[in-house]
Enzyme design. Structure first.
Site, mmCIF file in Angstrom:
data_model
loop_
_atom_site.group_PDB
_atom_site.id
_atom_site.type_symbol
_atom_site.label_atom_id
_atom_site.label_comp_id
_atom_site.label_asym_id
_atom_site.label_seq_id
_atom_site.Cartn_x
_atom_site.Cartn_y
_atom_site.Cartn_z
ATOM 1 N N SER A 116 1.013 -1.243 0.004
ATOM 2 C CA SER A 116 -0.046 -0.030 -0.039
ATOM 3 C C SER A 116 0.913 1.354 0.011
ATOM 4 C CB SER A 116 -0.995 0.177 1.141
ATOM 5 O OG SER A 116 -1.052 -1.139 2.100
ATOM 6 N N HIS A 137 -2.918 -3.659 -6.045
ATOM 7 C CA HIS A 137 -3.441 -3.126 -4.578
ATOM 8 C C HIS A 137 -4.998 -3.401 -4.595
ATOM 9 C CE1 HIS A 137 -4.143 0.242 -1.479
ATOM 10 N NE2 HIS A 137 -3.543 -1.017 -1.160
ATOM 11 N N GLU A 149 -6.322 -1.565 -7.599
ATOM 12 C CA GLU A 149 -5.506 -0.395 -8.386
ATOM 13 C C GLU A 149 -4.407 -1.341 -9.050
ATOM 14 O OE1 GLU A 149 -5.970 3.501 -5.689
ATOM 15 O OE2 GLU A 149 -4.716 2.053 -4.932
ATOM 16 N N ASN A 187 -5.612 6.060 -1.598
ATOM 17 C CA ASN A 187 -5.119 6.410 -0.275
ATOM 18 C C ASN A 187 -4.461 7.802 -0.298
ATOM 19 O OD1 ASN A 187 -5.572 4.419 1.327
ATOM 20 N ND2 ASN A 187 -3.864 3.062 0.798
HETATM 21 P P1 NAI Z 1 -0.733 -9.249 7.664
HETATM 22 O O1 NAI Z 1 0.525 -9.038 8.864
HETATM 23 O O2 NAI Z 1 -2.059 -9.716 8.064
HETATM 24 O O3 NAI Z 1 0.037 -10.835 6.904
HETATM 25 C C1 NAI Z 1 1.285 -10.811 6.326
HETATM 26 C C2 NAI Z 1 1.743 -12.280 6.541
HETATM 27 O O4 NAI Z 1 3.073 -12.291 5.712
HETATM 28 C C3 NAI Z 1 1.900 -12.949 7.960
HETATM 29 O O5 NAI Z 1 0.949 -13.991 7.775
HETATM 30 C C4 NAI Z 1 3.319 -13.104 7.836
HETATM 31 O O6 NAI Z 1 3.622 -14.357 8.422
HETATM 32 C C5 NAI Z 1 3.697 -13.382 6.323
HETATM 33 N N1 NAI Z 1 5.156 -13.186 6.084
HETATM 34 C C6 NAI Z 1 5.945 -12.381 6.811
HETATM 35 N N2 NAI Z 1 7.226 -12.298 5.978
HETATM 36 C C7 NAI Z 1 7.281 -13.362 5.122
HETATM 37 C C8 NAI Z 1 8.037 -14.030 4.197
HETATM 38 N N3 NAI Z 1 9.213 -13.453 4.106
HETATM 39 N N4 NAI Z 1 7.696 -15.108 3.652
HETATM 40 C C9 NAI Z 1 6.388 -15.655 3.649
HETATM 41 N N5 NAI Z 1 5.423 -14.939 4.335
HETATM 42 C C10 NAI Z 1 5.718 -13.784 5.156
HETATM 43 O O7 NAI Z 1 -0.446 -8.268 6.621
HETATM 44 P P2 NAI Z 1 -1.399 -7.895 5.796
HETATM 45 O O8 NAI Z 1 -2.466 -6.742 6.240
HETATM 46 O O9 NAI Z 1 -2.376 -8.834 4.994
HETATM 47 O O10 NAI Z 1 -0.769 -6.820 4.671
HETATM 48 C C11 NAI Z 1 0.101 -7.466 3.624
HETATM 49 C C12 NAI Z 1 0.409 -6.433 2.604
HETATM 50 O O11 NAI Z 1 -0.771 -5.942 1.954
HETATM 51 C C13 NAI Z 1 1.140 -5.326 3.173
HETATM 52 O O12 NAI Z 1 2.339 -4.914 2.022
HETATM 53 C C14 NAI Z 1 0.292 -4.180 3.245
HETATM 54 O O13 NAI Z 1 0.802 -2.930 3.019
HETATM 55 C C15 NAI Z 1 -0.591 -4.427 1.945
HETATM 56 N N6 NAI Z 1 -1.981 -4.083 2.497
HETATM 57 C C16 NAI Z 1 -2.942 -4.292 3.265
HETATM 58 C C17 NAI Z 1 -4.118 -3.990 3.422
HETATM 59 C C18 NAI Z 1 -4.773 -4.003 4.657
HETATM 60 O O14 NAI Z 1 -5.993 -3.533 4.906
HETATM 61 N N7 NAI Z 1 -4.419 -4.599 6.013
HETATM 62 C C19 NAI Z 1 -4.986 -3.285 2.422
HETATM 63 C C20 NAI Z 1 -4.161 -3.374 1.056
HETATM 64 C C21 NAI Z 1 -2.789 -3.642 0.977
#
Ligand code: NAI
Length: 385
Positions: A116, A137, A149, A187
């Site tokens: 994001s 996105h 996006e 955003n």
């Molecule tokens: P989250 O913290 O819920 O999930 C991230 C996951 O990645 C975790 O399960 C973790 O164990 C895993 N992980 C971390 N490093 C790793 C690696 N090297 N290899 C494999 N798995 C790994 O995070 P979330 O909220 O799902 O966000 C993920 C991405 O999406 C980020 O880049 C965030 O900016 C983006 N994003 C988030 C939104 C939201 O509303 N939460 C909306 C749109 C984009």
């Protein structure tokens, strides 16, 4: 085509569901076994609920789940046509992972990031063939929010962009192509929804409940700014604001607010901590808004013209087409109308005069109208004829 998803958290799990429901074999990789298990369990619950509601058949629900392979080994991605990364928001970690993904996958595999706030160009820089990088996105929750996006970096090839876009269009999503700039469309354009609301509160014009009432009851927004910030989490929302502010070289239009910083520092994150701008503990009651129509209209107008200014400036700077910018706000964050269509309806000259009045009153660059707005008003133009 097999779809790979890296990261089984909130976003990764949602994206996996979307791809599997659209008939793809999906490989979901996460380092954490426990999180993979939770993701699988959660999907089973969601699919059961969809069956109960009659939205999918029991067969479809079962097949959707059977299409997904859960793995802790990134090498399982070797035959994927696209990999969508949704891991922790950290450039160093993402860069290392993307370099590794490129080694594992074939020449034609698209490497996409759901980031994001990081630039797609910076992630692509870790690749030997950076024309394979693209931003996709999704919005939370990914299965429910129609918008995606699509962000080409300076390195992205036409072929990568078109293939990623048509794949995700085929999933029934609404895609908008936008420039690789901070906050992409949503955003960026949405900043004043929070920022101007906080400013109105700080000036003592109205309290949280009244500002939320004005935006929902008069403006038709689904949630007021303070309820929405409490829902997103003040810690998360504050960090996004600060990141966008820095990324825009400290443009005063995106300046974060002390009110939000203090709420975040105090642990008043919102729903998840039981208290934010409002109290979510058991038995707590919401403060009553001051339902003064004139005050409500003034609050709505002030936030709305700031939102419209942001949308107009995004057109001015070619962040996306005017159609893309209106679609993004209605399909990504449920705005009641596209901001540019709304400007046509109110009259762009009225929006400009309100902004100019604020610009003169405050003398702050924050309220400067977009040059495109002045140009269009001078020519008597509208966005949509
Ligand atoms: P989250 O913290 O819920 O999930 C991230 C996951 O990645 C975790 O399960 C973790 O164990 C895993 N992980 C971390 N490093 C790793 C690696 N090297 N290899 C494999 N798995 C790994 O995070 P979330 O909220 O799902 O966000 C993920 C991405 O999406 C980020 O880049 C965030 O900016 C983006 N994003 C988030 C939104 C939201 O509303 N939460 C909306 C749109 C984009």
């Amino acid at each position: 085509m097999t779809v790979g998803v890296l990261g089984a958290g909130t976003m990764g799990s949602g994206i996996v569901q979307v791809a599997a429901q659209n008939g793809h074999d999906v490989i979901l990789v996460d380092l954490n076994e426990h999180i993979l298990g939770k993701s699988k369990e959660q999907l089973a619950k969601i699919m059961n609920r969809l069956v109960e509601k009659g939205r999918v058949t029991a067969d479809d629900a079962q097949q959707t789940q059977e299409r997904i392979t859960y793995s802790q080994d990134i090498h399982d991605f070797k035959d994927c046509g696209i990999i969508i990364e949704a891991i922790v928001e950290n450039l160093d970690i993402k860069s290392k992972v993307f370099a590794q993904l490129e080694q594992i996958t074939g020449d034609n595999c698209i490497l996409a990031s759901n980031t994001s706030s990081l630039s797609i160009a910076s992630i692509g820089a870790s690749l030997e063939n950076p024309e394979k990088i693209v931003g996709v996105h999704f919005f939370n929750p990914a299965p429910l929010m129609p918008l995606v996006e699509i962000i080409p970096a300076v390195q992205t090839s036409e072929n990568t962009l078109n293939s990623a876009k048509s794949l995700i269009d085929g999933w029934g999503k609404v895609t908008v192509v936008c420039k690789d700039t901070p906050g992409f469309i949503v955003n960026r354009v949405a900043r004043p929804f929070y920022g101007e609301a906080l400013r109105i509160y700080e000036e003592g014009v109205a309290d949280f409940a009244t500002i939320d009432w004005a935006m929902t009851a008069i403006g038709g927004f689904r949630m007021g700014p303070f309820t929405l910030m409490d829902y997103i989490g003040n810690d998360v929302n504050y960090t996004v604001t600060e990141t966008v502010f820095k990324a825009f070289y400290y443009d005063p239009r995106y300046k974060p607010s002390f009110t939000q910083k203090r709420h975040s520092e105090a642990g008043y994150f919102g729903r998840k901590s039981g208290r934010g701008y409002f109290d979510y503990s058991e038995g707590a009651t919401r403060p009553e808004p001051n339902e003064d129509q004139a005050l409500g209209k003034e609050i709505l107008e002030r936030i709305l013209v700031m939102l419209i200014n942001e949308a107009v400036d995004a057109v001015f700077l070619n962040i996306g087409s005017k159609e893309a910018i209106d679609l993004a706000m209605t399909k990504g964050v449920n705005y009641p109308k596209g901001l540019l269509s709304w400007a046509d309806e109110i009259g762009l000259e009225n929006v400009l005069s309100k902004l100019e009045a604020m610009f003169h009153e405050y003398g702050e660059d924050r309220y400067r109208p977009s040059p495109l707005m002045r140009r269009m008003v001078a020519k008597g133009e509208k966005f949509f004829a």
